[in-house]
Write a protein that holds these residues in place. Sequence first.
Motif, PDB file in Angstrom:
ATOM      1  N   GLY A 146      -3.517  43.884  19.009  1.00  0.00           N
ATOM      2  CA  GLY A 146      -3.973  45.132  19.602  1.00  0.00           C
ATOM      3  C   GLY A 146      -3.662  45.070  20.951  1.00  0.00           C
ATOM      4  N   GLY A 147      -3.474  43.086  21.564  1.00  0.00           N
ATOM      5  CA  GLY A 147      -3.450  42.662  22.786  1.00  0.00           C
ATOM      6  C   GLY A 147      -1.932  43.130  23.425  1.00  0.00           C
ATOM      7  N   ALA A 148      -1.038  42.837  24.022  1.00  0.00           N
ATOM      8  CA  ALA A 148       0.443  42.983  24.679  1.00  0.00           C
ATOM      9  C   ALA A 148       1.022  41.610  24.922  1.00  0.00           C
ATOM     10  N   PRO A 149       2.379  41.673  24.937  1.00  0.00           N
ATOM     11  CA  PRO A 149       2.603  40.848  25.582  1.00  0.00           C
ATOM     12  C   PRO A 149       3.097  40.082  26.926  1.00  0.00           C
ATOM     13  N   GLY A 150       2.624  38.573  27.211  1.00  0.00           N
ATOM     14  CA  GLY A 150       2.167  38.500  28.796  1.00  0.00           C
ATOM     15  C   GLY A 150       3.715  39.562  29.275  1.00  0.00           C
ATOM     16  N   ASP A 151       4.532  39.760  29.529  1.00  0.00           N
ATOM     17  CA  ASP A 151       4.806  41.224  30.537  1.00  0.00           C
ATOM     18  C   ASP A 151       4.485  42.465  30.502  1.00  0.00           C
ATOM     19  N   HIS A 152       4.090  43.043  29.467  1.00  0.00           N
ATOM     20  CA  HIS A 152       3.236  44.074  29.717  1.00  0.00           C
ATOM     21  C   HIS A 152       1.586  44.119  30.019  1.00  0.00           C
ATOM     22  N   GLN A 153       1.110  42.684  30.901  1.00  0.00           N
ATOM     23  CA  GLN A 153       0.060  42.508  30.795  1.00  0.00           C
ATOM     24  C   GLN A 153      -0.360  42.193  32.690  1.00  0.00           C
ATOM     25  N   ILE A 154      -0.936  42.989  33.332  1.00  0.00           N
ATOM     26  CA  ILE A 154      -1.335  42.280  34.592  1.00  0.00           C
ATOM     27  C   ILE A 154      -2.209  41.206  34.748  1.00  0.00           C
ATOM     28  N   LYS A 155      -2.249  40.246  35.416  1.00  0.00           N
ATOM     29  CA  LYS A 155      -2.985  39.288  35.496  1.00  0.00           C
ATOM     30  C   LYS A 155      -3.342  39.324  36.989  1.00  0.00           C
ATOM     31  N   THR A 156      -4.975  39.272  37.183  1.00  0.00           N
ATOM     32  CA  THR A 156      -5.618  39.692  38.331  1.00  0.00           C
ATOM     33  C   THR A 156      -6.367  38.009  38.529  1.00  0.00           C
ATOM     34  N   LEU A 157      -5.942  38.247  40.104  1.00  0.00           N
ATOM     35  CA  LEU A 157      -6.169  36.266  40.667  1.00  0.00           C
ATOM     36  C   LEU A 157      -6.823  36.434  41.885  1.00  0.00           C
ATOM     37  N   VAL A 158      -8.137  36.651  41.943  1.00  0.00           N
ATOM     38  CA  VAL A 158      -9.325  36.132  43.453  1.00  0.00           C
ATOM     39  C   VAL A 158      -9.437  35.331  43.735  1.00  0.00           C
ATOM     40  N   TYR A 159      -8.491  35.461  45.049  1.00  0.00           N
ATOM     41  CA  TYR A 159      -9.019  34.707  46.061  1.00  0.00           C
ATOM     42  C   TYR A 159      -9.313  34.581  47.405  1.00  0.00           C
ATOM     43  N   ILE A 160     -10.147  33.715  48.328  1.00  0.00           N
ATOM     44  CA  ILE A 160     -10.369  34.093  49.523  1.00  0.00           C
ATOM     45  C   ILE A 160      -8.896  33.878  50.927  1.00  0.00           C
ATOM     46  N   LEU A 161      -9.220  35.396  51.463  1.00  0.00           N
ATOM     47  CA  LEU A 161      -8.987  34.578  52.330  1.00  0.00           C
ATOM     48  C   LEU A 161      -9.231  35.162  54.087  1.00  0.00           C
ATOM     49  N   GLU A 162      -9.730  34.147  54.720  1.00  0.00           N
ATOM     50  CA  GLU A 162     -10.264  33.968  55.852  1.00  0.00           C
ATOM     51  C   GLU A 162     -11.616  34.440  55.323  1.00  0.00           C
ATOM     52  N   GLY A 163     -12.506  33.781  54.348  1.00  0.00           N
ATOM     53  CA  GLY A 163     -13.361  34.238  54.161  1.00  0.00           C
ATOM     54  C   GLY A 163     -13.876  35.468  53.596  1.00  0.00           C
ATOM     55  N   GLU A 164     -12.566  36.433  52.714  1.00  0.00           N
ATOM     56  CA  GLU A 164     -12.869  37.677  52.094  1.00  0.00           C
ATOM     57  C   GLU A 164     -12.571  37.459  50.816  1.00  0.00           C
ATOM     58  N   PRO A 165     -12.747  38.452  50.701  1.00  0.00           N
ATOM     59  CA  PRO A 165     -12.407  37.830  48.866  1.00  0.00           C
ATOM     60  C   PRO A 165     -10.796  39.110  48.701  1.00  0.00           C
ATOM     61  N   ARG A 166      -9.989  39.121  47.674  1.00  0.00           N
ATOM     62  CA  ARG A 166      -8.605  39.410  48.079  1.00  0.00           C
ATOM     63  C   ARG A 166      -8.083  39.885  46.470  1.00  0.00           C
TER      64      ARG A 166
END
Length: 567
Positions: free
Chosen positions: A270-290
């Motif tokens: 019921g999942g999906a291959p990698g190219d049908h997924q959205i990868k979500t990363l969290v970065y801290i840029l200048e102290g603020e999450p993105r």
Amino acid sequence: MRWSQAFIPTLRDDPADAEAISHRLLVRGGYIRQLMAGAYSQLPLMIRVRSKVAKVIREEMDRIGGQEFLLPALHPAEVWQKSGRWEIMGDEMFRLRDRKDADLALGMTHEEIFGTLSLELRSYRDLPQFWYQIQTKFRDEPRPKGGVLRTREFTMKDSYSFDIDPAGLDASFQRHYEAYERIFARLGLDAVPVEASSGAMGGSDSIEFMVRSDSGEDEVVFCRSCGYAANMERATSRVEDIDDGVEHAGVEKFATPGVRTIGDLADFDGGAPGDHQIKTLVYILEGEPRLVLLRGDHPLVEQKLQDGTGAIEFRPAHPEEIRAALGADPGSLGAVGVKHIPILADLALAGRYNMVTGANDDDFHLRGVNVERDIEVSKWLDLREISDGESCFTCGSSLEVFKAIEVGHIFKLGTKYADAFGINVLDEAGEAQTVIMGSYGIGLERNIAAVVETHHDEKGIVWPVAIAPYSVAITVLRTDVPGSLEAGERLYEQCWNAGLETILDDRDDRPGVKFADAELVGIPFRVTVGPRGLESGVVEVQDRASGVTEAVALEGAVAHLSALIQR
RNA sequence: CGGGCUGUAGCGCAGCUUGGUAGCGCACCUGCUUUGGGAGCAGGGGGUCGCCGGUUCGAAUCCGGCCAGCCCGACCA
């Protein structure tokens, strides 16, 4: 120089800690010795090579109107604070205090100092100016490696151009580009100019000159068919179209117990291959999450994120920060419905639908996601890392990825430093104009290493004549046989008289030892002088590169060598 | 900074498990023989065993701490 008196500590074995070919050969050949991580003593042979490299660089810089300076390596904190880089450079800058407790730094580069000097420029009539120096730079690299390829103390030719307007900068940039092409050609380096990121230096039109080598630390993306070449930190490619099928009307949440990675989700029923997924990363840029979104199978190039956002402070978020931001742990993160955090999405996600992504609820994911319908993307950026074999963005051919050594870097600084330091001149109308700068660097020791990486064989280094420590080695065999050494010495004198830089191997050693040393060290031409040949008035001249040996009359040897070296 | 590994003669290494005061090859010095591709024989010099502390009659070896270096990753004009 007589070999018997020369300090050329050659080693028969490879040093245990050397990996890169240039590292091994320069140590074994008696060119360098390590003092500590990232700091090498340069021995007499290395100094000869380096001064020749410097000579080539000086000639080409002077040819485009460059003027040589020598600036201090020791800098006061103020100039760096003025440009804002006292903080930006962080741990990479060596810092110290003097006896009056004033903050000082060892120069990693010299924009600030040349910038200070350029305050004395008054008129557009003075421009353009090309200023350069060959100076030691200090950078506390997190990980020095590859012998002299990446060190904490090294010699750099850095130059800076000053122009009245962008058109002037373009011209100055172009002249440096051409000078660099000539320099690398003369050093025997096949340096490919590639588009690059200008990183912490700030600027545009950044071009790196790259030499293909497995010891290189950079990756270059290259298109054989149209010539497109770029650093991996910047390279783009064409994304093949993907069939997303029939669009779902809405988003559906579903349970995914234990699924934590893209791979897990691809394998999940019921999942999906990698190219049908959205990868979500969290970065801290200048102290603020993105939130940073990529296709599941696409790696992030952090440099692209940095370049795309202009962020200076920059890091992946810690697990606690991620939970605080999205209410879930990595493995179930997503951007659907997120409004409180800016979302940066890779262009490869544009127009995609029926995608799967995390639900921000541990062990749950969402399917049927239409990126543009369901996610409030704040900014679309090129963020993904491309891989070997993808299609060229411009011509569609297959792209090649190879490792390379960055031997030079030129880029346009613009007015960053001129603004910070107030560098301006009066234009024709008598009005103050901010000066526009360019910056251009070549690392000498790294270039030498790059030459060794590309000019060696199983016996040792094969220097191009232009930068060899000596052009000719006269190897005298049987120094004990009357006449042998004397003949060698006479030839040696004649060679120097003819302007050939020559080393006379007068050691009382076995022939094999002397041949092997000459080859390891990499002298382009070897003249063998021994009783056997002298009986008939003949010496042997061997070309290091080709291995071709020819018998030459002793009297004609100098002329013969001169001719070979001219070629 | 995370992971892995290594510090013993100039270079390459053994010894450490099982404590008894350090060894091999190359290099170096002397002599003789040898000499057109890394010579042979004989004799010889060179080491705070990374540093500090502990255990022990005794530590290269066991224990603790520290330092340095290398590799992978992170990072990085």
